[in-house]
Design a protein around this motif. Structure first.
Motif, PDB file in Angstrom:
ATOM      1  N   SER A 212       0.839  -1.211   0.000  1.00 39.30           N
ATOM      2  CA  SER A 212       0.000   0.000   0.000  1.00 39.30           C
ATOM      3  C   SER A 212       0.862   1.245   0.000  1.00 39.30           C
ATOM      4  O   SER A 212       0.568   2.216  -0.694  1.00 39.30           O
ATOM      5  N   LEU A 213       1.940   1.212   0.780  1.00 38.69           N
ATOM      6  CA  LEU A 213       2.824   2.372   0.843  1.00 38.69           C
ATOM      7  C   LEU A 213       3.450   2.613  -0.528  1.00 38.69           C
ATOM      8  O   LEU A 213       3.509   3.748  -1.002  1.00 38.69           O
ATOM      9  N   ARG A 214       3.871   1.525  -1.177  1.00 38.33           N
ATOM     10  CA  ARG A 214       4.480   1.671  -2.509  1.00 38.33           C
ATOM     11  C   ARG A 214       3.491   2.253  -3.502  1.00 38.33           C
ATOM     12  O   ARG A 214       3.861   3.006  -4.394  1.00 38.33           O
ATOM     13  N   SER A 215       2.225   1.900  -3.368  1.00 38.54           N
ATOM     14  CA  SER A 215       1.252   2.346  -4.362  1.00 38.54           C
ATOM     15  C   SER A 215       0.750   3.754  -4.085  1.00 38.54           C
ATOM     16  O   SER A 215       0.031   4.330  -4.904  1.00 38.54           O
ATOM     17  N   LEU A 216       1.102   4.332  -2.936  1.00 38.35           N
ATOM     18  CA  LEU A 216       0.562   5.679  -2.672  1.00 38.35           C
ATOM     19  C   LEU A 216       1.125   6.710  -3.638  1.00 38.35           C
ATOM     20  O   LEU A 216       0.322   7.415  -4.251  1.00 38.35           O
ATOM     21  N   PRO A 217       2.380   6.887  -3.892  1.00 42.15           N
ATOM     22  CA  PRO A 217       3.526   6.668  -3.013  1.00 42.15           C
ATOM     23  C   PRO A 217       3.791   7.943  -2.222  1.00 42.15           C
ATOM     24  O   PRO A 217       3.225   8.976  -2.544  1.00 42.15           O
ATOM     25  N   PRO A 218       4.677   7.912  -1.217  1.00 43.78           N
ATOM     26  CA  PRO A 218       4.960   9.112  -0.423  1.00 43.78           C
ATOM     27  C   PRO A 218       5.598  10.230  -1.253  1.00 43.78           C
ATOM     28  O   PRO A 218       6.299   9.954  -2.220  1.00 43.78           O
ATOM     29  N   GLU A 219       5.342  11.448  -0.858  1.00 42.77           N
ATOM     30  CA  GLU A 219       5.888  12.631  -1.534  1.00 42.77           C
ATOM     31  C   GLU A 219       6.569  13.522  -0.500  1.00 42.77           C
ATOM     32  O   GLU A 219       6.350  13.348   0.695  1.00 42.77           O
ATOM     33  N   PRO A 220       7.365  14.484  -0.961  1.00 43.31           N
ATOM     34  CA  PRO A 220       7.994  15.400   0.004  1.00 43.31           C
ATOM     35  C   PRO A 220       6.941  16.064   0.899  1.00 43.31           C
ATOM     36  O   PRO A 220       5.886  16.457   0.422  1.00 43.31           O
ATOM     37  N   GLY A 221       7.248  16.157   2.170  1.00 41.77           N
ATOM     38  CA  GLY A 221       6.323  16.754   3.138  1.00 41.77           C
ATOM     39  C   GLY A 221       5.457  15.737   3.835  1.00 41.77           C
ATOM     40  O   GLY A 221       4.762  16.054   4.799  1.00 41.77           O
ATOM     41  N   ASP A 222       5.494  14.481   3.361  1.00 43.01           N
ATOM     42  CA  ASP A 222       4.657  13.440   3.971  1.00 43.01           C
ATOM     43  C   ASP A 222       5.273  12.917   5.260  1.00 43.01           C
ATOM     44  O   ASP A 222       6.497  12.757   5.366  1.00 43.01           O
ATOM     45  N   TYR A 223       4.398  12.603   6.190  1.00 44.94           N
ATOM     46  CA  TYR A 223       4.811  11.971   7.443  1.00 44.94           C
ATOM     47  C   TYR A 223       4.176  10.586   7.471  1.00 44.94           C
ATOM     48  O   TYR A 223       2.957  10.457   7.440  1.00 44.94           O
ATOM     49  N   ALA A 239      10.162  -0.965   2.725  1.00 41.82           N
ATOM     50  CA  ALA A 239       9.502  -0.293   1.590  1.00 41.82           C
ATOM     51  C   ALA A 239       9.704   1.219   1.685  1.00 41.82           C
ATOM     52  O   ALA A 239       9.990   1.884   0.681  1.00 41.82           O
ATOM     53  N   ALA A 240       9.582   1.746   2.901  1.00 42.52           N
ATOM     54  CA  ALA A 240       9.745   3.195   3.078  1.00 42.52           C
ATOM     55  C   ALA A 240      11.160   3.620   2.705  1.00 42.52           C
ATOM     56  O   ALA A 240      11.354   4.653   2.048  1.00 42.52           O
TER      57      ALA A 240
END
Ligand code: FAD
Ligand code: ZN
Length: 276
Positions: A212-223, A239-240
């Motif tokens: 799920s984390l990979r499919s989001l994926p995180p962007e700058p500013g994300d916690y 994954a993170a």
């Protein structure tokens, strides 16, 4: 929010050992039991810190056969028992909420009744009047209030903390929540919140928290905040790291991972490294 600092702040509390009696039991759904405990009169209240979603107490249980509850006293900010006294069994539980009623503080804890273990067993049979001890919280860790977006990955044991995220995160910051539960019978109602999206993964076939984390994926500013079974958390952390969370590639961003339990290990200490 590109300038988000994503800083957590810690505040320590003096140790208190509190006696508390069950005042209310409610089946929230599935195997989650909400147990409200009234602190003994005259007991110092449990500190309530907004957005300290990880705040937890050690619940001390009565002896399973004698029913006796042996609680330590506090000496020099440490728990202390008389020589030869047996330490009570304790397990960590999130402080889901507190409120005042009848001049005593009422503390809400949501227990996953999963089968074996002293905490699960106690919770499954808890009745009004049953007494436990509450040790701590030793401190409160306030989550950052300035993220571009919060990403919360959780299993059942972290649903109480997710409930706190949904209620206490600053308005206007999007909250992406993914919860993994064994099956559809484990669904629990969560607080409603604008800016929040909650995805339930019912079993392994619907994917893992790491996927799920990979499919989001995180962007700058994300916690990114994750809590649950330690093995699952190792996958999330990996994954993170691959996605650059907390690193140079995705600046600013931050990752917080806590192993709340480990499959096959009774009473695991979450302060141990995730792999242990
Ligand atoms: P144990 O005696 O510890 O374990 C017995 C067996 O059951 C072991 O094989 C173990 O691997 C397994 N087991 C333990 N927990 C589960 C589970 N949830 N599902 C399936 N198998 C399990 N739990 C909550 O329910 N609500 C909370 O609010 C909560 N908050 C927590 C906050 C923190 C900071 C931490 C560290 C943990 C939290 N937990 C919470 C998790 C809880 O402490 C553990 O699940 C604990 O192991 C339960 O104790 P037990 O006596 O029931 O089982
Ligand atoms: Zn702890």
């Amino acid at each position: 929010a590109a300038t988000a600092a994503l800083q957590r702040s810690r505040q320590l509390h003096p140790l208190h050992v509190r006696r508390a009696a069950v005042s209310h039991v409610e089946q929230l759904g599935g195997r989650m039991r909400r147990i409200t405990l009234g602190l003994e009169a005259g007991t110092p209240p449990i500190p309530w810190v907004r957005l300290a979603v990880g705040d937890h107490v050690k619940v001390a249980f009565p002896h399973p056969t004698t029913g006796e509850l042996t609680l330590p006293t506090v000496v020099d900010d440490r728990p202390s028992l008389p020589e030869g006294a047996q330490r009570p069994v304790t397990r960590d539980y999130t402080v889901r909420g507190v409120h005042d009623a009848d001049q005593t503080q009422q503390v809400t804890i949501d227990f996953v009744v999963h089968g074996t273990g002293p905490a699960s067993t106690w919770a499954s049979g808890a009745r009004k009047g049953d007494v436990v001890g509450l040790l701590g919280p030793r401190g409160s860790m306030t989550e950052p209030a300035d993220a571009r977006r919060y990403v919360c990955l959780a299993d059942e044991t972290a649903l109480p903390a997710v409930g706190r995220w949904l209620e206490e995160a600053p308005a206007g910051i999007p909250l992406e929540v993914v919860v993994q539960v064994p099956d559809a019978t484990c669904l629990v109602p969560l607080p409603q919140r604008a800016d929040a999206r909650v995805t339930w993964l019912m079993d392994e076939e619907e994917g893992t928290l790491a996927e799920s984390l990979r499919s989001l994926p995180p962007e700058p500013g994300d916690y990114v905040w994750a809590a649950g079974e330690a093995g699952t958390m190792v996958q999330v952390r990996r994954a993170a790291a691959e996605l650059g969370v907390g690193g140079e590639a995705l600046k600013p961003s931050a990752l917080q991972v806590d192993g709340y339990w480990r499959r096959g290990v009774p009473g695991r200490d979450h302060h141990e490294p995730l792999e242990s």
